[in-house]
Design a protein around this motif. Structure first.
Motif, PDB file in Angstrom:
ATOM      1  N   TRP A 185      50.860  52.301  52.635  1.00 41.24           N
ATOM      2  CA  TRP A 185      49.735  52.269  51.704  1.00 41.24           C
ATOM      3  C   TRP A 185      50.145  52.829  50.353  1.00 41.24           C
ATOM      4  O   TRP A 185      50.829  53.848  50.278  1.00 41.24           O
ATOM      5  N   ILE A 186      49.744  52.152  49.302  1.00 44.32           N
ATOM      6  CA  ILE A 186      49.937  52.690  47.957  1.00 44.32           C
ATOM      7  C   ILE A 186      48.558  52.918  47.338  1.00 44.32           C
ATOM      8  O   ILE A 186      47.597  52.216  47.670  1.00 44.32           O
ATOM      9  N   GLU A 187      48.472  53.913  46.472  1.00 47.41           N
ATOM     10  CA  GLU A 187      47.194  54.266  45.856  1.00 47.41           C
ATOM     11  C   GLU A 187      47.262  54.091  44.344  1.00 47.41           C
ATOM     12  O   GLU A 187      48.293  54.357  43.726  1.00 47.41           O
ATOM     13  N   VAL A 241      42.812  45.741  51.108  1.00 46.43           N
ATOM     14  CA  VAL A 241      42.539  46.694  50.028  1.00 46.43           C
ATOM     15  C   VAL A 241      41.257  47.458  50.356  1.00 46.43           C
ATOM     16  O   VAL A 241      40.285  46.872  50.839  1.00 46.43           O
ATOM     17  N   ALA A 242      41.269  48.764  50.089  1.00 43.89           N
ATOM     18  CA  ALA A 242      40.061  49.587  50.205  1.00 43.89           C
ATOM     19  C   ALA A 242      39.698  50.077  48.811  1.00 43.89           C
ATOM     20  O   ALA A 242      40.481  50.774  48.162  1.00 43.89           O
ATOM     21  N   LEU A 243      38.513  49.688  48.324  1.00 40.35           N
ATOM     22  CA  LEU A 243      38.057  50.047  46.978  1.00 40.35           C
ATOM     23  C   LEU A 243      36.956  51.103  47.052  1.00 40.35           C
ATOM     24  O   LEU A 243      36.023  50.975  47.841  1.00 40.35           O
ATOM     25  N   THR A 244      37.066  52.133  46.232  1.00 40.80           N
ATOM     26  CA  THR A 244      36.005  53.141  46.132  1.00 40.80           C
ATOM     27  C   THR A 244      35.826  53.537  44.675  1.00 40.80           C
ATOM     28  O   THR A 244      36.740  53.402  43.864  1.00 40.80           O
ATOM     29  N   PRO A 246      33.169  52.687  50.741  1.00 41.77           N
ATOM     30  CA  PRO A 246      34.450  52.003  50.525  1.00 41.77           C
ATOM     31  C   PRO A 246      34.361  50.518  50.865  1.00 41.77           C
ATOM     32  O   PRO A 246      33.889  50.133  51.936  1.00 41.77           O
ATOM     33  N   ILE A 247      34.788  49.699  49.929  1.00 39.18           N
ATOM     34  CA  ILE A 247      34.721  48.243  50.093  1.00 39.18           C
ATOM     35  C   ILE A 247      36.066  47.765  50.625  1.00 39.18           C
ATOM     36  O   ILE A 247      37.101  47.985  49.992  1.00 39.18           O
ATOM     37  N   ARG A 248      36.044  47.112  51.762  1.00 38.02           N
ATOM     38  CA  ARG A 248      37.288  46.624  52.356  1.00 38.02           C
ATOM     39  C   ARG A 248      37.372  45.116  52.148  1.00 38.02           C
ATOM     40  O   ARG A 248      36.540  44.361  52.646  1.00 38.02           O
ATOM     41  N   VAL A 249      38.369  44.721  51.373  1.00 38.07           N
ATOM     42  CA  VAL A 249      38.556  43.308  51.028  1.00 38.07           C
ATOM     43  C   VAL A 249      40.035  42.965  51.135  1.00 38.07           C
ATOM     44  O   VAL A 249      40.856  43.804  51.515  1.00 38.07           O
ATOM     45  N   GLU A 250      40.362  41.721  50.785  1.00 36.04           N
ATOM     46  CA  GLU A 250      41.763  41.301  50.752  1.00 36.04           C
ATOM     47  C   GLU A 250      42.052  40.631  49.413  1.00 36.04           C
ATOM     48  O   GLU A 250      41.183  39.963  48.842  1.00 36.04           O
ATOM     49  N   SER A 290      30.148  52.379  36.660  1.00 35.68           N
ATOM     50  CA  SER A 290      31.319  53.223  36.900  1.00 35.68           C
ATOM     51  C   SER A 290      32.453  52.890  35.950  1.00 35.68           C
ATOM     52  O   SER A 290      32.621  51.762  35.527  1.00 35.68           O
ATOM     53  N   HIS A 291      33.210  53.915  35.625  1.00 30.62           N
ATOM     54  CA  HIS A 291      34.370  53.730  34.762  1.00 30.62           C
ATOM     55  C   HIS A 291      35.632  53.446  35.578  1.00 30.62           C
ATOM     56  O   HIS A 291      36.326  52.483  35.342  1.00 30.62           O
ATOM     57  N   ILE A 292      35.915  54.325  36.500  1.00 23.69           N
ATOM     58  CA  ILE A 292      37.188  54.270  37.212  1.00 23.69           C
ATOM     59  C   ILE A 292      36.968  53.968  38.691  1.00 23.69           C
ATOM     60  O   ILE A 292      36.091  54.528  39.330  1.00 23.69           O
ATOM     61  N   TRP A 293      37.792  53.063  39.213  1.00 18.50           N
ATOM     62  CA  TRP A 293      37.783  52.747  40.640  1.00 18.50           C
ATOM     63  C   TRP A 293      39.124  53.161  41.241  1.00 18.50           C
ATOM     64  O   TRP A 293      40.149  53.184  40.555  1.00 18.50           O
ATOM     65  N   GLU A 294      39.096  53.477  42.520  1.00 18.08           N
ATOM     66  CA  GLU A 294      40.317  53.796  43.254  1.00 18.08           C
ATOM     67  C   GLU A 294      40.592  52.680  44.256  1.00 18.08           C
ATOM     68  O   GLU A 294      39.657  52.145  44.857  1.00 18.08           O
ATOM     69  N   ALA A 295      41.859  52.345  44.419  1.00 16.08           N
ATOM     70  CA  ALA A 295      42.227  51.289  45.363  1.00 16.08           C
ATOM     71  C   ALA A 295      43.402  51.736  46.219  1.00 16.08           C
ATOM     72  O   ALA A 295      44.350  52.339  45.717  1.00 16.08           O
ATOM     73  N   LYS A 296      43.309  51.445  47.507  1.00 18.52           N
ATOM     74  CA  LYS A 296      44.421  51.654  48.430  1.00 18.52           C
ATOM     75  C   LYS A 296      44.844  50.282  48.944  1.00 18.52           C
ATOM     76  O   LYS A 296      44.024  49.540  49.478  1.00 18.52           O
TER      77      LYS A 296
END
Length: 345
Positions: free
Chosen positions: A294-296, A220-223, A248-252, A276-282
Motif C-alpha cells: 500500500w502507498i499513501e 483505492v481507499a479514499l477519505t 472511507p470510499i473503496r473504489v478502483e 473539502s480541500h484535501i483528500w487522502e488515498a491509499k
C-alpha cells in the motif's frame, strides 16, 4: 475581670509574613490570569490564521509545523498577522526560506501555496511554461538549492537562489528543476546550468519529465482529511464536531499515472467536492499474484467527467519512497504491455 474577647497577641514579624504570603497569592493569581488570557488570545488569533492556511491548501502536517513556530511570537505580532494577510504572508515566507529543518521540497510546496498565483492549476511540460515568481528547487549532484524564477526566455530560466550558492564549476553540468503547483502537483525539468551568476544562475531546459500513465484497475481507499478549517463555510469546532464526512470510499482506478489517478464515484459525492480541500488515498500496488503493497498520498479530488461520474485525484503530497514504488510499478506494467511475453504453442 477578663474581657469577653481578646485578640491574640502577634509580633511584627508574623504580620509581615502574613502580608507577604497574601501578596504572593495575589501575584500568583494575577500571573495565572494573564497567562490564561494570553493563551486564549493566541488560540483566537491562531484559529483565524489556521483557517486561511487551509484555504491555501496547506496540509495538517504543514500547519502543525507553522503553528509550533508562529504561536511562540509575541501576541502583538500574532494579532497583526491574523488581521493582515499580507503581513502574515511576509512573516511565513521569511520563516520558510530561513528554516533549518525543512528540505527544499517542503519549502517549495509551502512557498507556492503562499504565492497562490494564476498558474496554480497549470501543468508544466517545458521551461516555457514556467513563470517569473515560480519557486523552484535546483538539484545539482547531491545538493539542493531553493530559488525563484526571475525571467524565462528562449528555453532558459534565470533563477535567483534564495539560500546558499552554487560553485562556479557547476557551469555546463546537468541539473534538475523541481516545481510545484498547488492544484496540479509536482513537476521536474531536466537540463543544464548554463551560467553561474552572482546570487543565481541561468538554466537551459531540455523538457519536463514524461508522465508515466496506463489503464489499470487498482484498489483505492479514499477519505477526507479531517482537520479544523479544512471545510469551506465551517467557522467553529462545534460545527465540525457535528459534521459527518463520508466514510472511507473503496473504489478502483480506471487510469493511473505518476501524478494521479481516475476513479468512478457515486453521484452523492459531487456535493462533497465543494466542502473539502484535501483528500487522502491509499492505493494497493500488486507485488506478485498474492501480495500487495500500500502507498499513501494526499491530493485534490476534482470532477473529470460529470456525465460519466469520473473524478481525477491529483497527487499533492506523496512520500518519495511511495513515489518510487509507484514509478517502478508503472514502468513494469508499461514494459509488459510494450513487450508482451510470447504466446505458448
Amino acid at each position: 475581670m477578663k474581657p469577653f474577647f481578646q485578640w491574640p497577641e502577634v509580633d511584627l514579624s508574623t504580620i509581615f509574613i502574613a502580608i507577604f504570603v497574601l501578596c504572593l497569592l495575589i501575584l500568583t493569581y494575577y500571573l495565572l490570569f494573564r497567562i490564561t488570557k494570553k493563551k486564549e488570545a493566541q488560540e483566537a488569533y491562531w484559529r483565524v490564521i489556521e483557517k486561511w492556511l487551509h484555504k491555501r491548501r496547506f496540509t495538517s502536517e504543514e500547519i502543525k509545523t507553522i503553528k509550533n513556530w508562529l504561536i511562540a511570537l509575541p501576541n502583538q505580532e500574532l494579532a497583526e498577522a491574523a488581521s493582515d494577510k499580507m503581513t502574515l504572508n511576509k512573516i511565513l515566507k521569511s520563516y520558510i526560506i530561513e528554516s533549518q529543518t525543512m528540505n527544499p521540497e517542503q519549502q517549495l510546496k509551502m512557498l507556492e501555496k503562499l504565492a497562490f498565483h494564476a498558474a496554480a492549476a497549470r501543468e508544466i511540460h517545458n521551461i516555457e511554461e514556467v513563470y517569473p515568481g515560480d519557486y523552484v528547487s535546483v538539484d545539482w549532484q547531491d545538493h539542493h538549492f531553493l530559488g525563484i524564477v526571475v525571467k524565462e526566455e528562449n528555453s532558459r530560466a534565470a533563477i535567483r537562489i534564495l539560500k546558499g550558492s552554487l560553485p562556479k564549476h557547476a557551469e555546463g553540468q546537468e541539473a534538475t528543476l523541481h516545481f510545484f503547483r498547488p492544484f496540479a502537483g509536482g513537476f521536474r525539468i531536466s537540463g543544464k546550468i548554463e551560467n553561474i551568476l552572482n546570487g543565481g544562475l541561468i538554466f537551459l531546459g531540455d523538457g519536463a519529465q514524461k508522465e508515466l500513465e496506463t489503464t489499470v484497475s487498482l484498489p483505492v481507499a479514499l477519505t477526507v482529511e479531517l482537520s479544523y478549517g479544512g471545510y469551506i463555510g465551517l467557522d467553529n469546532k462545534d460545527t465540525l464536531d457535528n459534521f459527518n464526512p463520508p466514510k472511507p470510499i473503496r473504489v478502483e482506478t480506471i487510469q493511473i499515472s505518476s501524478r494521479g489517478f481516475v476513479v468512478n464515484l457515486e453521484k452523492e459525492y459531487l456535493n462533497w467536492l465543494g466542502h473539502s480541500h484535501i483528500w487522502e488515498a491509499k492505493i494497493a500496488l500488486p507485488v506478485d499474484n498474492v501480495s500487495v503493497q500500500w502507498i499513501e498520498t494526499k491530493g485534490y479530488l476534482g470532477v473529470l467527467n460529470k456525465a460519466k461520474l469520473q473524478f481525477l485525484f491529483r497527487f499533492l503530497e506523496i512520500h518519495k519512497d511511495d513515489k518510487e514504488k509507484l514509478r517502478k510499478y508503472l514502468l513494469r506494467l508499461l514494459d509488459k504491455k510494450l513487450n508482451p511475453p510470447p504466446k505458448k504453442g
